[in-house]
Design a protein around this motif. Structure first.
Motif, PDB file in Angstrom:
ATOM      1  N   TYR A 234    -107.656  17.640 -62.992  1.00  0.00           N
ATOM      2  CA  TYR A 234    -107.534  19.099 -62.937  1.00  0.00           C
ATOM      3  C   TYR A 234    -108.626  19.758 -63.788  1.00  0.00           C
ATOM      4  O   TYR A 234    -109.216  20.775 -63.404  1.00  0.00           O
ATOM      5  CB  TYR A 234    -106.160  19.537 -63.443  1.00  0.00           C
ATOM      6  N   LEU A 238    -111.694  22.191 -62.460  1.00  0.00           N
ATOM      7  CA  LEU A 238    -111.903  23.526 -62.992  1.00  0.00           C
ATOM      8  C   LEU A 238    -113.334  23.717 -63.457  1.00  0.00           C
ATOM      9  O   LEU A 238    -113.959  24.757 -63.186  1.00  0.00           O
ATOM     10  CB  LEU A 238    -110.948  23.782 -64.158  1.00  0.00           C
ATOM     11  N   GLU A 275    -108.691  33.875 -64.953  1.00  0.00           N
ATOM     12  CA  GLU A 275    -107.638  33.516 -64.012  1.00  0.00           C
ATOM     13  C   GLU A 275    -107.653  32.017 -63.726  1.00  0.00           C
ATOM     14  O   GLU A 275    -106.598  31.379 -63.652  1.00  0.00           O
ATOM     15  CB  GLU A 275    -107.800  34.293 -62.699  1.00  0.00           C
ATOM     16  N   MET A 276    -108.844  31.479 -63.567  1.00  0.00           N
ATOM     17  CA  MET A 276    -108.964  30.051 -63.305  1.00  0.00           C
ATOM     18  C   MET A 276    -108.476  29.222 -64.490  1.00  0.00           C
ATOM     19  O   MET A 276    -107.827  28.189 -64.326  1.00  0.00           O
ATOM     20  CB  MET A 276    -110.427  29.700 -62.973  1.00  0.00           C
ATOM     21  N   GLU A 277    -108.772  29.694 -65.699  1.00  0.00           N
ATOM     22  CA  GLU A 277    -108.322  28.990 -66.898  1.00  0.00           C
ATOM     23  C   GLU A 277    -106.798  29.022 -67.002  1.00  0.00           C
ATOM     24  O   GLU A 277    -106.172  28.018 -67.357  1.00  0.00           O
ATOM     25  CB  GLU A 277    -108.956  29.616 -68.145  1.00  0.00           C
ATOM     26  N   HIS A 279    -104.743  29.249 -64.535  1.00  0.00           N
ATOM     27  CA  HIS A 279    -104.247  28.347 -63.493  1.00  0.00           C
ATOM     28  C   HIS A 279    -104.346  26.895 -63.957  1.00  0.00           C
ATOM     29  O   HIS A 279    -103.453  26.090 -63.700  1.00  0.00           O
ATOM     30  CB  HIS A 279    -105.053  28.559 -62.212  1.00  0.00           C
ATOM     31  N   ARG A 280    -105.440  26.566 -64.661  1.00  0.00           N
ATOM     32  CA  ARG A 280    -105.613  25.206 -65.172  1.00  0.00           C
ATOM     33  C   ARG A 280    -104.509  24.859 -66.166  1.00  0.00           C
ATOM     34  O   ARG A 280    -103.929  23.773 -66.117  1.00  0.00           O
ATOM     35  CB  ARG A 280    -106.969  25.047 -65.853  1.00  0.00           C
ATOM     36  N   SER A 282    -101.542  26.101 -66.341  1.00  0.00           N
ATOM     37  CA  SER A 282    -100.297  25.941 -65.600  1.00  0.00           C
ATOM     38  C   SER A 282    -100.237  24.566 -64.938  1.00  0.00           C
ATOM     39  O   SER A 282     -99.204  23.885 -64.986  1.00  0.00           O
ATOM     40  CB  SER A 282    -100.169  27.039 -64.545  1.00  0.00           C
ATOM     41  N   ARG A 283    -101.350  24.149 -64.328  1.00  0.00           N
ATOM     42  CA  ARG A 283    -101.384  22.842 -63.662  1.00  0.00           C
ATOM     43  C   ARG A 283    -101.264  21.704 -64.673  1.00  0.00           C
ATOM     44  O   ARG A 283    -100.638  20.678 -64.392  1.00  0.00           O
ATOM     45  CB  ARG A 283    -102.665  22.691 -62.845  1.00  0.00           C
TER      46      ARG A 283
END
Length: 317
Positions: A234, A238, A275-277, A279-280, A282-283
């Motif tokens: 993951y 990213l 936003e991408m961070e 999401h990372r 969360s994953r």
């Protein structure tokens, strides 16, 4: 003929994580004892296929979850392992399937026993279960007596019950519940509360310890390894995506002449990266659940345990 093993897996107790919000329970019992119906009753929904039959309806270990006083309750319904051939590879895989969702160990083992028509073969199945899990597991066992007494009071029943039933209650130090799987409403909620409170009492009396053994430890280690590998994947995904976003925005910004427009695009780029961070993160937090949802983890752990030549005696002392 009994299978031969290189050595016996060591059983032990482990302290539960003080922040552990789970209560992990496994239902065991002879085919036709009513494990699936009992699990459905405590989950208050029909999660497991259930039918009164001498043939095992549950062919695979299944799990369901609910919440109780802020804790996530995992209930695993096991197939009639004690009525299947020991040499059957599918049986061994089902034992592995039961271990994965309850890793790193069990808080309570729920032994489901029908009261009416308790025959010698029922006693043999009970003895086999107790032997399989081992002496130390008894500290975590609760007897669930299936209420099929047609209105008779349970304590009146005990006066004339088989000696083995009374001995089992003493052996479990009076840790038992009488469950009516046809109960609804307040009655269903009351017996659910009684069982879960008893399971929590087992945890308290064991000072937060859960039941585990060397096979659970191997399972835990493999799950951790796979989780860490997935988290790294993951992270790498990213980084690649962030690099691509930065490159695209830089190219776009370089072509803009207006400084205000450049600042707007930079702000948009930072928003997208943030936003991408998020999401990372969360994953990363759900990586373990992602691993457990993959069928390949079952195959990996099954092969691992097979190599150790322990598989069918997973819980034995």
């Amino acid at each position: 003929m009994a299978a031969q093993y290189l050595s016996k897996p060591r059983t032990r107790h482990r302290l539960a994580n003080p922040g552990d919000s789970q209560l992990r329970l496994v239902l065991v019992g002879k085919t036709g004892a009513g494990k699936s119906a009992t699990a459905n009753s405590f989950l208050k929904e029909k999660v497991f296929l259930s039918s009164f039959s001498a043939v095992s309806i549950t062919k695979h270990c299944n799990k369901g979850s609910s919440t109780w006083k802020g804790r996530e309750v995992f209930i695993v319904d096991s197939p009639g392992l004690f009525d299947m051939k020991v040499s059957d590879p599918e049986t061994r895989k089902e034992i592995t399937r039961c271990m994965v969702p309850t890793s790193p160990g069990l808080h309570a083992l729920l032994l489901v026993i029908p009261l009416v028509r308790y025959m010698p073969e029922d006693q043999k199945a009970t003895e086999k279960i107790l032997t399989m899990f081992g002496e130390r597991a008894k500290e975590h066992m609760i007897a669930l007596f299936k209420d099929d007494l047609a209105g008779m009071d349970f304590h009146d029943y005990l006066k004339h019950a088989a000696t083995t039933i009374r001995e089992l209650i003493r052996e479990f130090r009076d840790r038992y519940c009488v469950v009516n799987n046809k109960a609804t409403g307040a009655e269903q909620e009351n017996q659910r509360e009684q069982l879960l409170a008893l399971a929590q009492d087992v945890v308290n009396k064991c000072k937060g310890r859960y039941y585990t053994n060397s096979q659970y430890q191997k399972t835990k280690e493999e799950i951790q390894e796979q989780t860490q590998a997935l988290q790294e994947n993951y992270r790498e995904e990213l980084e690649r995506a962030k690099a691509q976003i930065k490159q695209e925005f830089k190219e776009e910004i370089r072509k803009l002449k207006d400084e205000l427009e450049q600042q707007k695009r930079k702000a948009e780029m930072e928003r997208r990266l943030a936003e991408m961070e998020a999401h990372r993160v969360s994953r990363q937090q759900t990586a373990r659940d992602d691993v457990l949802s993959q069928n390949k983890i079952l195959e990996i752990i099954f092969i691992l345990l097979e190599a150790a030549s322990f598989v069918f005696s997973l819980f034995k002392d």
